[in-house]
Write a protein that holds these residues in place. Structure first.
Motif, PDB file in Angstrom:
ATOM      1  N   LEU A   1       0.825  -1.204   0.000  1.00 15.68           N
ATOM      2  CA  LEU A   1       0.000   0.000   0.000  1.00 15.68           C
ATOM      3  C   LEU A   1       0.862   1.258   0.000  1.00 15.68           C
ATOM      4  O   LEU A   1       0.547   2.253  -0.681  1.00 15.68           O
ATOM      5  N   ASP A   2       1.969   1.230   0.757  1.00 16.39           N
ATOM      6  CA  ASP A   2       2.866   2.390   0.756  1.00 16.39           C
ATOM      7  C   ASP A   2       3.463   2.614  -0.631  1.00 16.39           C
ATOM      8  O   ASP A   2       3.615   3.754  -1.095  1.00 16.39           O
ATOM      9  N   SER A   3       3.807   1.528  -1.305  1.00 14.95           N
ATOM     10  CA  SER A   3       4.389   1.657  -2.638  1.00 14.95           C
ATOM     11  C   SER A   3       3.372   2.162  -3.647  1.00 14.95           C
ATOM     12  O   SER A   3       3.707   2.877  -4.599  1.00 14.95           O
ATOM     13  N   ALA A   4       2.101   1.817  -3.418  1.00 18.95           N
ATOM     14  CA  ALA A   4       1.064   2.314  -4.321  1.00 18.95           C
ATOM     15  C   ALA A   4       0.906   3.816  -4.204  1.00 18.95           C
ATOM     16  O   ALA A   4       0.598   4.517  -5.187  1.00 18.95           O
ATOM     17  N   ALA A   5       1.149   4.339  -2.991  1.00 15.25           N
ATOM     18  CA  ALA A   5       1.022   5.784  -2.794  1.00 15.25           C
ATOM     19  C   ALA A   5       2.253   6.543  -3.260  1.00 15.25           C
ATOM     20  O   ALA A   5       2.197   7.745  -3.556  1.00 15.25           O
ATOM     21  N   ALA A   6       3.398   5.857  -3.345  1.00 22.65           N
ATOM     22  CA  ALA A   6       4.634   6.527  -3.749  1.00 22.65           C
ATOM     23  C   ALA A   6       4.685   6.650  -5.278  1.00 22.65           C
ATOM     24  O   ALA A   6       4.036   5.894  -6.020  1.00 22.65           O
ATOM     25  N   ALA A   7       5.489   7.552  -5.731  1.00 20.96           N
ATOM     26  CA  ALA A   7       5.567   7.786  -7.176  1.00 20.96           C
ATOM     27  C   ALA A   7       6.554   6.852  -7.856  1.00 20.96           C
ATOM     28  O   ALA A   7       6.351   6.422  -8.991  1.00 20.96           O
ATOM     29  N   ASP A   8       7.662   6.507  -7.173  1.00 20.27           N
ATOM     30  CA  ASP A   8       8.740   5.746  -7.805  1.00 20.27           C
ATOM     31  C   ASP A   8       9.314   4.773  -6.789  1.00 20.27           C
ATOM     32  O   ASP A   8       9.635   5.188  -5.657  1.00 20.27           O
ATOM     33  N   PRO A   9       9.473   3.514  -7.120  1.00 23.48           N
ATOM     34  CA  PRO A   9       9.186   2.876  -8.407  1.00 23.48           C
ATOM     35  C   PRO A   9       7.748   2.462  -8.567  1.00 23.48           C
ATOM     36  O   PRO A   9       7.337   2.002  -9.621  1.00 23.48           O
ATOM     37  N   GLY A  10       6.964   2.497  -7.453  1.00 30.56           N
ATOM     38  CA  GLY A  10       5.548   2.284  -7.593  1.00 30.56           C
ATOM     39  C   GLY A  10       5.068   0.895  -7.242  1.00 30.56           C
ATOM     40  O   GLY A  10       5.834   0.008  -6.841  1.00 30.56           O
ATOM     41  N   PHE A  11       3.783   0.735  -7.441  1.00 32.40           N
ATOM     42  CA  PHE A  11       3.083  -0.483  -7.038  1.00 32.40           C
ATOM     43  C   PHE A  11       3.532  -1.713  -7.799  1.00 32.40           C
ATOM     44  O   PHE A  11       3.685  -2.790  -7.184  1.00 32.40           O
ATOM     45  N   PRO A  12       3.757  -1.723  -9.117  1.00 34.08           N
ATOM     46  CA  PRO A  12       4.115  -2.962  -9.834  1.00 34.08           C
ATOM     47  C   PRO A  12       5.384  -3.611  -9.309  1.00 34.08           C
ATOM     48  O   PRO A  12       5.441  -4.839  -9.150  1.00 34.08           O
ATOM     49  N   VAL A  13       6.410  -2.824  -9.040  1.00 34.01           N
ATOM     50  CA  VAL A  13       7.657  -3.400  -8.528  1.00 34.01           C
ATOM     51  C   VAL A  13       7.442  -4.026  -7.160  1.00 34.01           C
ATOM     52  O   VAL A  13       7.934  -5.118  -6.867  1.00 34.01           O
ATOM     53  N   ALA A  14       6.722  -3.335  -6.309  1.00 31.33           N
ATOM     54  CA  ALA A  14       6.449  -3.879  -4.975  1.00 31.33           C
ATOM     55  C   ALA A  14       5.665  -5.177  -5.049  1.00 31.33           C
ATOM     56  O   ALA A  14       5.909  -6.128  -4.287  1.00 31.33           O
ATOM     57  N   LEU A  15       4.705  -5.253  -5.998  1.00 30.94           N
ATOM     58  CA  LEU A  15       3.914  -6.468  -6.147  1.00 30.94           C
ATOM     59  C   LEU A  15       4.788  -7.628  -6.617  1.00 30.94           C
ATOM     60  O   LEU A  15       4.678  -8.757  -6.121  1.00 30.94           O
ATOM     61  N   ILE A  16       5.677  -7.369  -7.580  1.00 32.53           N
ATOM     62  CA  ILE A  16       6.563  -8.424  -8.068  1.00 32.53           C
ATOM     63  C   ILE A  16       7.491  -8.917  -6.961  1.00 32.53           C
ATOM     64  O   ILE A  16       7.718 -10.125  -6.788  1.00 32.53           O
ATOM     65  N   VAL A  17       8.018  -7.985  -6.176  1.00 28.81           N
ATOM     66  CA  VAL A  17       8.912  -8.371  -5.077  1.00 28.81           C
ATOM     67  C   VAL A  17       8.163  -9.219  -4.045  1.00 28.81           C
ATOM     68  O   VAL A  17       8.671 -10.228  -3.548  1.00 28.81           O
ATOM     69  N   LEU A  18       6.946  -8.803  -3.719  1.00 31.60           N
ATOM     70  CA  LEU A  18       6.162  -9.558  -2.736  1.00 31.60           C
ATOM     71  C   LEU A  18       5.856 -10.965  -3.245  1.00 31.60           C
ATOM     72  O   LEU A  18       5.935 -11.939  -2.487  1.00 31.60           O
ATOM     73  N   ILE A  19       5.525 -11.090  -4.519  1.00 37.23           N
ATOM     74  CA  ILE A  19       5.280 -12.424  -5.092  1.00 37.23           C
ATOM     75  C   ILE A  19       6.552 -13.260  -5.040  1.00 37.23           C
ATOM     76  O   ILE A  19       6.521 -14.468  -4.769  1.00 37.23           O
ATOM     77  N   GLY A  20       7.681 -12.627  -5.300  1.00 39.01           N
ATOM     78  CA  GLY A  20       8.944 -13.359  -5.238  1.00 39.01           C
ATOM     79  C   GLY A  20       9.279 -13.868  -3.855  1.00 39.01           C
ATOM     80  O   GLY A  20      10.003 -14.861  -3.711  1.00 39.01           O
ATOM     81  N   PHE A  21       8.762 -13.192  -2.814  1.00 38.78           N
ATOM     82  CA  PHE A  21       8.998 -13.656  -1.446  1.00 38.78           C
ATOM     83  C   PHE A  21       8.026 -14.758  -1.026  1.00 38.78           C
ATOM     84  O   PHE A  21       8.379 -15.607  -0.209  1.00 38.78           O
ATOM     85  N   THR A  22       6.821 -14.759  -1.535  1.00 42.69           N
ATOM     86  CA  THR A  22       5.767 -15.639  -1.012  1.00 42.69           C
ATOM     87  C   THR A  22       5.557 -16.911  -1.833  1.00 42.69           C
ATOM     88  O   THR A  22       5.477 -18.015  -1.278  1.00 42.69           O
ATOM     89  N   VAL A  23       5.456 -16.789  -3.136  1.00 40.43           N
ATOM     90  CA  VAL A  23       5.127 -17.956  -3.968  1.00 40.43           C
ATOM     91  C   VAL A  23       6.190 -19.049  -3.878  1.00 40.43           C
ATOM     92  O   VAL A  23       5.851 -20.241  -3.745  1.00 40.43           O
ATOM     93  N   PRO A  24       7.497 -18.755  -3.947  1.00 38.06           N
ATOM     94  CA  PRO A  24       8.484 -19.839  -3.850  1.00 38.06           C
ATOM     95  C   PRO A  24       8.428 -20.629  -2.549  1.00 38.06           C
ATOM     96  O   PRO A  24       8.873 -21.780  -2.495  1.00 38.06           O
ATOM     97  N   LEU A  25       7.885 -20.032  -1.491  1.00 40.04           N
ATOM     98  CA  LEU A  25       7.819 -20.748  -0.210  1.00 40.04           C
ATOM     99  C   LEU A  25       6.929 -21.989  -0.280  1.00 40.04           C
ATOM    100  O   LEU A  25       7.021 -22.866   0.593  1.00 40.04           O
ATOM    101  N   LEU A  26       6.080 -22.074  -1.302  1.00 42.02           N
ATOM    102  CA  LEU A  26       5.238 -23.265  -1.445  1.00 42.02           C
ATOM    103  C   LEU A  26       6.069 -24.517  -1.691  1.00 42.02           C
ATOM    104  O   LEU A  26       5.619 -25.630  -1.403  1.00 42.02           O
ATOM    105  N   ALA A  27       7.273 -24.362  -2.225  1.00 37.99           N
ATOM    106  CA  ALA A  27       8.154 -25.512  -2.500  1.00 37.99           C
ATOM    107  C   ALA A  27       9.310 -25.596  -1.520  1.00 37.99           C
ATOM    108  O   ALA A  27      10.320 -26.240  -1.803  1.00 37.99           O
ATOM    109  N   ARG A  28       9.174 -24.998  -0.357  1.00 39.37           N
ATOM    110  CA  ARG A  28      10.309 -24.915   0.580  1.00 39.37           C
ATOM    111  C   ARG A  28      10.698 -26.274   1.154  1.00 39.37           C
ATOM    112  O   ARG A  28      11.871 -26.503   1.481  1.00 39.37           O
ATOM    113  N   ASP A  29       9.756 -27.229   1.291  1.00 39.73           N
ATOM    114  CA  ASP A  29      10.094 -28.544   1.845  1.00 39.73           C
ATOM    115  C   ASP A  29      10.842 -29.411   0.835  1.00 39.73           C
ATOM    116  O   ASP A  29      11.772 -30.128   1.188  1.00 39.73           O
ATOM    117  N   ARG A  30      10.439 -29.332  -0.427  1.00 35.99           N
ATOM    118  CA  ARG A  30      11.027 -30.196  -1.454  1.00 35.99           C
ATOM    119  C   ARG A  30      12.332 -29.629  -2.019  1.00 35.99           C
ATOM    120  O   ARG A  30      13.249 -30.383  -2.324  1.00 35.99           O
TER     121      ARG A  30
END
Length: 385
Positions: free
Chosen positions: A11-40
């Motif tokens: 939400l903070d990134s959405a309110a900021a001008a640079d780099p903005g919401f898309p970069v923050a969303l990609i970074v957040l996905i990069g932190f969360t989605v790979p954890l689904l395969a953390r055991d294997r």
């Protein structure tokens, strides 16, 4: 949980001008989605999270999720990856955490950080604690797996012991039935042949022979009933057991042999009656089997000499007939049939040996040597008796 922690930063990134919401969303996905395969795949997931943590610091987008993501993947590395990989991951995570804190703390991008050094110290200790907790979980899991494997192995060994015991019991019963039926049938056949020849010329002697046949058959039936009743699981015994035969029953055994035709003589020396019951049974069965073979293979006019000599450290058994052979005997020990094999197995219980073969008189000899006190459990004699 990582996604929930990343929402405020998103939400903070959405309110900021640079780099903005898309970069923050990609970074957040990069932190969360790979954890689904953390055991294997813990190590590849750690590499992906490390890359996105670096991208977060470079881009200046703070999602607040990478700290928890790093702790989660470190825990899984400790549990499922080799210790060397965990050490490498910790050596990478600690400097990266320090760099992240130092990057965002000066301009208070991380809120409520008054002492970056204290926060950095706490995070480093937390990283080490999570790694230690994961190692403890790994050790506990290994211990539980070892206990499960041991339980499975014990069950397999128990089943194997049960099958071996069943096979041993079947072999014992088969050997007993062979001794009982083989000897009795050989005696009955010999007596029946004699009775047929005496039926007209000597009817009284023929009748006596028939009575001996009947007595032999009743004795065999009683032995079989005792044997089969002993292995039944249900119900009480209908009749009391007759004692197992011993050296004192050899005279009666030779009487039956004489009635079937051969001339049988018994010679004993030493105190045979003092021998254990199991050893006496073994001696009786060896003599019985040897005499059965004489009835099967030797002519009816043969003579048999049975000798039992009890010494201090051994018992010697010799059964010799003079032939002539009525049928050809197998001279091979291994091919000699179940009778010779049974004698050898019985003798082996007392560290004994059995040898069989033709003798100089044209007949057949069986010689056995047994030790009165084998180095086995005392319950063996009771089992045989």
């Amino acid at each position: 949980m990582c996604t929930a922690l990343g929402v405020p930063g998103l939400l903070d990134s959405a309110a900021a001008a640079d780099p903005g919401f898309p970069v923050a969303l990609i970074v957040l996905i990069g932190f969360t989605v790979p954890l689904l395969a953390r055991d294997r795949h813990p190590l590849p997931v750690f590499a992906v999270i490390t890359v996105f943590s670096t991208a977060e610091a470079v881009s200046g987008v703070l999602t607040y999720a990478h700290f928890l993501a790093q702790l989660i993947i470190l825990y899984n590395l400790a549990r499922f990856a080799p210790p060397a990989q965990l050490a490498v991951a910790v050596s990478i995570t600690i400097p990266q955490t320090i760099v992240t804190i130092m990057t965002f703390a000066p301009d208070r991008r991380i809120e409520r950080i008054d002492s970056p050094l204290a926060v950095t110290t706490d995070l480093v200790l937390c990283i080490l604690a999570i790694a230690g907790l994961g190692l403890a979980g790994r050790v506990a899991r290994s211990y539980i797996t070892a206990l499960e494997d041991q339980a499975v192995r014990l069950e397999v060994e128990r089943d194997q012991r049960a099958r071996l015991a069943e096979a041993k019991e079947r072999a014992r019963i088969s050997r007993e039935m062979h001794d009982i039926l083989g000897h009795t049938l050989a005696v009955v056949v010999g007596l029946a042949d004699g009775a047929a020849g005496l039926a007209e010329a000597k009817p009284k002697q023929s009748a006596e022979t028939l009575r001996i046949i009947a007595d032999s058959g009743r004795g065999a039936l009683a032995d079989l009933r005792r044997l089969l009743t002993g292995i039944r699981e249900e119900g009480p015994h209908e009749t009391p057991f007759r004692p197992q035969p011993g050296v004192g029953d050899l005279d009666a055994l030779l009487e039956r042999i004489r009635a079937a035709g051969p001339d049988a003589d018994l010679h004993t020396a030493g105190d045979l009656t003092a021998l254990p019951a199991g050893l006496q049974l073994t001696l009786y069965r060896i003599v019985q089997e040897a005499l059965t073979n004489t009835l099967k293979y030797a002519a009816s006019d043969t003579s048999v000499r049975v000798s039992l000599i009890a010494e201090q450290d051994a018992v010697h058994v010799t059964v010799e007939d003079t032939g002539p052979p009525a049928t050809e005997r197998d001279h091979s020990w291994e091919g000699g049939g179940h009778g010779l094999l049974g004698m050898r197995e019985r003798a082996a219980l007392y560290q004994g040996t059995v040898a069989a073969g033709p003798n100089s008189a044209g007949g057949w000899s069986v010689r056995a040597v047994l030790l009165p006190t084998p180095p086995m459990k005392a319950g063996l004699d009771a089992h045989q008796a």
